[in-house]
Design an enzyme around this catalytic site. Structure first.
Site, PDB file in Angstrom:
ATOM      1  N   SER A 124       0.835  -1.200   0.000  1.00 41.67           N
ATOM      2  CA  SER A 124       0.000   0.000   0.000  1.00 41.67           C
ATOM      3  C   SER A 124       0.869   1.250   0.000  1.00 41.67           C
ATOM      4  O   SER A 124       1.969   1.250   0.560  1.00 41.67           O
ATOM      5  CB  SER A 124      -0.865  -0.009   1.259  1.00 41.67           C
ATOM      6  N   TYR A 149      -2.204  -1.458  10.873  1.00 44.19           N
ATOM      7  CA  TYR A 149      -2.398  -1.950   9.497  1.00 44.19           C
ATOM      8  C   TYR A 149      -1.201  -1.566   8.626  1.00 44.19           C
ATOM      9  O   TYR A 149      -0.599  -2.417   7.957  1.00 44.19           O
ATOM     10  CB  TYR A 149      -3.697  -1.373   8.893  1.00 44.19           C
ATOM     11  N   LYS A 153       1.998  -3.831   6.604  1.00 47.12           N
ATOM     12  CA  LYS A 153       2.415  -3.758   5.187  1.00 47.12           C
ATOM     13  C   LYS A 153       3.921  -3.505   5.099  1.00 47.12           C
ATOM     14  O   LYS A 153       4.629  -4.135   4.315  1.00 47.12           O
ATOM     15  CB  LYS A 153       1.640  -2.657   4.453  1.00 47.12           C
TER      16      LYS A 153
HETATM   17  P1  NAD Z   1     -10.803  -7.539   0.955  1.00 45.27           P
HETATM   18  O1  NAD Z   1     -11.035  -7.544   2.420  1.00 45.27           O
HETATM   19  O2  NAD Z   1     -11.969  -7.307   0.062  1.00 45.27           O
HETATM   20  O3  NAD Z   1     -10.089  -8.896   0.513  1.00 45.27           O
HETATM   21  C1  NAD Z   1      -9.235  -9.619   1.361  1.00 45.27           C
HETATM   22  C2  NAD Z   1      -9.685 -11.069   1.316  1.00 45.27           C
HETATM   23  O4  NAD Z   1      -8.834 -11.857   2.142  1.00 45.27           O
HETATM   24  C3  NAD Z   1     -11.117 -11.285   1.839  1.00 45.27           C
HETATM   25  O5  NAD Z   1     -11.833 -12.048   0.897  1.00 45.27           O
HETATM   26  C4  NAD Z   1     -10.918 -12.028   3.148  1.00 45.27           C
HETATM   27  O6  NAD Z   1     -12.007 -12.901   3.425  1.00 45.27           O
HETATM   28  C5  NAD Z   1      -9.630 -12.775   2.877  1.00 45.27           C
HETATM   29  N1  NAD Z   1      -8.863 -13.121   4.085  1.00 45.27           N
HETATM   30  C6  NAD Z   1      -8.521 -12.329   5.119  1.00 45.27           C
HETATM   31  N2  NAD Z   1      -7.793 -13.006   6.005  1.00 45.27           N
HETATM   32  C7  NAD Z   1      -7.660 -14.273   5.530  1.00 45.27           C
HETATM   33  C8  NAD Z   1      -7.012 -15.446   6.007  1.00 45.27           C
HETATM   34  N3  NAD Z   1      -6.347 -15.471   7.165  1.00 45.27           N
HETATM   35  N4  NAD Z   1      -7.088 -16.575   5.249  1.00 45.27           N
HETATM   36  C9  NAD Z   1      -7.764 -16.594   4.075  1.00 45.27           C
HETATM   37  N5  NAD Z   1      -8.385 -15.507   3.582  1.00 45.27           N
HETATM   38  C10 NAD Z   1      -8.336 -14.361   4.301  1.00 45.27           C
HETATM   39  O7  NAD Z   1      -9.663  -6.439   0.663  1.00 45.27           O
HETATM   40  P2  NAD Z   1      -9.173  -5.840  -0.717  1.00 45.27           P
HETATM   41  O8  NAD Z   1      -9.588  -4.429  -0.754  1.00 45.27           O
HETATM   42  O9  NAD Z   1      -9.512  -6.730  -1.839  1.00 45.27           O
HETATM   43  O10 NAD Z   1      -7.608  -5.828  -0.451  1.00 45.27           O
HETATM   44  C11 NAD Z   1      -6.766  -6.901  -0.858  1.00 45.27           C
HETATM   45  C12 NAD Z   1      -5.362  -6.641  -0.345  1.00 45.27           C
HETATM   46  O11 NAD Z   1      -4.913  -5.374  -0.838  1.00 45.27           O
HETATM   47  C13 NAD Z   1      -5.261  -6.559   1.177  1.00 45.27           C
HETATM   48  O12 NAD Z   1      -4.035  -7.146   1.561  1.00 45.27           O
HETATM   49  C14 NAD Z   1      -5.237  -5.076   1.451  1.00 45.27           C
HETATM   50  O13 NAD Z   1      -4.559  -4.755   2.638  1.00 45.27           O
HETATM   51  C15 NAD Z   1      -4.469  -4.561   0.238  1.00 45.27           C
HETATM   52  N6  NAD Z   1      -4.748  -3.150  -0.072  1.00 45.27           N
HETATM   53  C16 NAD Z   1      -6.043  -2.745  -0.267  1.00 45.27           C
HETATM   54  C17 NAD Z   1      -6.310  -1.410  -0.542  1.00 45.27           C
HETATM   55  C18 NAD Z   1      -7.733  -0.928  -0.744  1.00 45.27           C
HETATM   56  O14 NAD Z   1      -7.964   0.268  -0.750  1.00 45.27           O
HETATM   57  N7  NAD Z   1      -8.713  -1.816  -0.945  1.00 45.27           N
HETATM   58  C19 NAD Z   1      -5.260  -0.486  -0.629  1.00 45.27           C
HETATM   59  C20 NAD Z   1      -3.954  -0.935  -0.430  1.00 45.27           C
HETATM   60  C21 NAD Z   1      -3.706  -2.285  -0.163  1.00 45.27           C
HETATM   61  C1  UD1 Z   2      -7.154   4.946   3.730  1.00 39.46           C
HETATM   62  C2  UD1 Z   2      -6.157   4.489   4.763  1.00 39.46           C
HETATM   63  C3  UD1 Z   2      -4.983   3.811   4.069  1.00 39.46           C
HETATM   64  C4  UD1 Z   2      -5.492   2.661   3.212  1.00 39.46           C
HETATM   65  C5  UD1 Z   2      -6.530   3.216   2.225  1.00 39.46           C
HETATM   66  C6  UD1 Z   2      -7.139   2.153   1.366  1.00 39.46           C
HETATM   67  C7  UD1 Z   2      -6.425   6.032   6.652  1.00 39.46           C
HETATM   68  C8  UD1 Z   2      -5.789   7.115   7.442  1.00 39.46           C
HETATM   69  N1  UD1 Z   2      -5.733   5.633   5.554  1.00 39.46           N
HETATM   70  O1  UD1 Z   2      -6.499   5.831   2.854  1.00 39.46           O
HETATM   71  O2  UD1 Z   2      -4.067   3.316   5.012  1.00 39.46           O
HETATM   72  O3  UD1 Z   2      -4.416   2.075   2.487  1.00 39.46           O
HETATM   73  O4  UD1 Z   2      -7.583   3.853   2.962  1.00 39.46           O
HETATM   74  O5  UD1 Z   2      -7.907   1.258   2.126  1.00 39.46           O
HETATM   75  O6  UD1 Z   2      -7.478   5.530   6.995  1.00 39.46           O
HETATM   76  N2  UD1 Z   2     -12.751  11.114   3.254  1.00 39.46           N
HETATM   77  C9  UD1 Z   2     -13.791  11.954   3.620  1.00 39.46           C
HETATM   78  N3  UD1 Z   2     -14.916  11.381   4.124  1.00 39.46           N
HETATM   79  C10 UD1 Z   2     -15.074  10.044   4.282  1.00 39.46           C
HETATM   80  C11 UD1 Z   2     -13.999   9.186   3.903  1.00 39.46           C
HETATM   81  C12 UD1 Z   2     -12.855   9.764   3.408  1.00 39.46           C
HETATM   82  O7  UD1 Z   2     -13.684  13.160   3.480  1.00 39.46           O
HETATM   83  O8  UD1 Z   2     -16.133   9.587   4.774  1.00 39.46           O
HETATM   84  C13 UD1 Z   2     -11.525  11.710   2.666  1.00 39.46           C
HETATM   85  C14 UD1 Z   2     -10.252  11.426   3.447  1.00 39.46           C
HETATM   86  O9  UD1 Z   2     -10.033  12.420   4.402  1.00 39.46           O
HETATM   87  C15 UD1 Z   2      -9.207  11.422   2.321  1.00 39.46           C
HETATM   88  C16 UD1 Z   2      -9.975  10.887   1.099  1.00 39.46           C
HETATM   89  O10 UD1 Z   2     -11.356  11.105   1.397  1.00 39.46           O
HETATM   90  O11 UD1 Z   2      -8.797  12.742   2.041  1.00 39.46           O
HETATM   91  C17 UD1 Z   2      -9.754   9.415   0.833  1.00 39.46           C
HETATM   92  O12 UD1 Z   2     -10.013   8.671   2.026  1.00 39.46           O
HETATM   93  P1  UD1 Z   2     -10.006   7.061   2.034  1.00 39.46           P
HETATM   94  O13 UD1 Z   2     -10.859   6.565   0.948  1.00 39.46           O
HETATM   95  O14 UD1 Z   2     -10.337   6.639   3.428  1.00 39.46           O
HETATM   96  O15 UD1 Z   2      -8.521   6.682   1.658  1.00 39.46           O
HETATM   97  P2  UD1 Z   2      -7.127   7.135   2.328  1.00 39.46           P
HETATM   98  O16 UD1 Z   2      -7.332   8.057   3.462  1.00 39.46           O
HETATM   99  O17 UD1 Z   2      -6.253   7.603   1.234  1.00 39.46           O
END
Ligand code: NAD
Ligand code: UD1
Length: 337
Positions: A124, A149, A153
């Protein structure tokens, strides 16, 4: 080639399964459904017209995971599985250290034992911390992570780099995602958060569809053009395609390599509200509220390395991201339920 996706039933994983199947890979999913519905994979099959194999297991269950490797010839793993809610990680740090770090270590041990040493990992942009200025590039030093969290990472990145130093047979691609949003254009799969969403896009979608009364905009006094936070939003299908490129790259490289997956373009919260209203035709009422703790003013990527080395760049713009998020939300009021 057969790819194992851990967490492949989740938001990014399910979209990546579609792109892997479309690209001709065989796909196996390991997921414990801690944060996903098995319905997602049924829909992946519907979109692609192809089958995939699924195992309902926890990656921390070493015996069960070992069996998956023994029953299948797995060429590479994409490791999505983990817990991802920043706020929850502050309240339940041990859950995050156990699931994210414990899960990764167990997976790596099994992979090493079974001789599968190709991995793509979901990292991330949070690992850049709060001191590096945007645009963020892969050469910058890791920053301080402000929550468990983010710490998991950064720690898993470190574990993977150390592993590659200890054994040159490993090939690891670390993908640093910026802000994935949107959904598959079919409207069949998308983001299905549990309870009230923490992230901006699912919150906006649920306000637009009438499930939530209004958006709270966290701060309008940041040093940005309109005072609200700026982020690098990326269409989840573009992100998924980045994984297909990363798997191909991992197949004939050694060592650990880091790539940003972002568009390189930032949008403010108010720009996102306006773009979503335009794409959906729905109103998104909002109120300005205090800043959210831990938020940064402006975070966006320099995506040049992924373009130059992986041959990948984001194709979809903000209109498609909002259009597809709306299509998913308006056709699936309660997600997969
Ligand atoms: P998500 O929660 O939708 O998907 C994660 C999946 O992993 C889920 O289906 C959950 O059931 C499964 N899981 C969790 N723990 C497990 C375990 N111990 N064994 C087997 N399965 C397990 O999340 P996502 O948004 O698809 O994110 C996927 C990855 O990307 C995560 O590692 C997350 O931290 C990373 N990531 C996500 C974002 C975002 O904004 N969505 C941003 C940066 C990084
Ligand atoms: C957040 C996480 C980051 C994670 C990412 C994806 C925090 C501090 N950071 O990032 O670690 O990797 O999500 O899962 O939580 N906002 C509003 N109102 C809302 C929600 C968000 O104004 O109800 C604003 C936030 O202040 C930010 C932007 O929208 O400026 C994006 O927010 P968000 O979608 O939560 O993502 P990040 O903060 O970038």
């Amino acid at each position: 080639m057969t790819i194992l996706t851990t967490g492949g039933c989740g938001y990014i994983g399910s979209h990546t399964c579609v792109e892997l199947l479309n690209a001709g890979y065989d796909v196996i999913v390991v997921d414990n459904h801690d944060n996903s519905s098995p319905e997602a994979l049924r829909r992946v099959r519907k979109i692609t017209g192809k089958d995939l194999k699924e195992y309902d297991i926890d990656i921390r269950d070493k015996e069960a995971l070992r069996k998956v490797f023994q029953e299948n010839k797995i060429d590479a793993v994409i490791h999505f599985a983990g817990s991802k809610a920043v706020g929850e990680s502050v309240k339940l740090p041990l859950k995050y250290y156990d699931n994210n770090i414990g899960g990764a270590v167990t997976l790596l041990e099994v992979m090493a034992e079974e001789g599968c040493k190709r991995l793509v990992f979901s990292s991330s942009a949070t690992v850049y911390g709060d001191l590096n200025p945007s645009p963020l590039n892969e050469e910058m030093p890791l920053g301080d992570t402000t929550n468990p969290y983010g710490a998991t990472k950064a720690m898993i990145e470190r574990i993977l780099k150390d592993l590659c130093i200890s054994d040159p047979d490993w090939s690891v691609v670390l993908l640093r995602y910026f802000n994935p949003i949107g959904a598959h254009a079919s409207g069949l799969i998308g983001e299905d958060p549990n309870g009230i969403p923490n992230n901006l896009m699912p919150y906006i979608s649920q306000v637009a569809v009438g499930k939530l009364p209004q958006l709270s905009v966290f701060g309008n006094d940041y040093d940005t053009p309109d005072g609200t936070g700026v982020r690098d939003y990326i269409h989840v299908v573009d992100l998924a395609r980045g994984h297909v490129k990363a798997v191909a790259y991992a197949a004939d490289h050694q060592g650990a390599e880091i790539f940003n997956l972002g568009t390189g373009r930032g949008y403010s919260v108010l720009e996102m509200v306006a773009a979503f209203e335009k794409a959906s035709g729905a109103k998104v009422p909002y109120a300005i509220k205090p800043r959210r703790e831990g938020d940064l003013a402006s975070v966006f990527s320099n995506p040049a390395k992924a373009r130059d080395v992986l041959g990948w760049q984001a194709e979809f713009g903000i209109e498609e991201m909002c259009r597809d998020a709306w299509n998913w939300q308006s056709h699936n009021l309660n997600g997969y339920k």
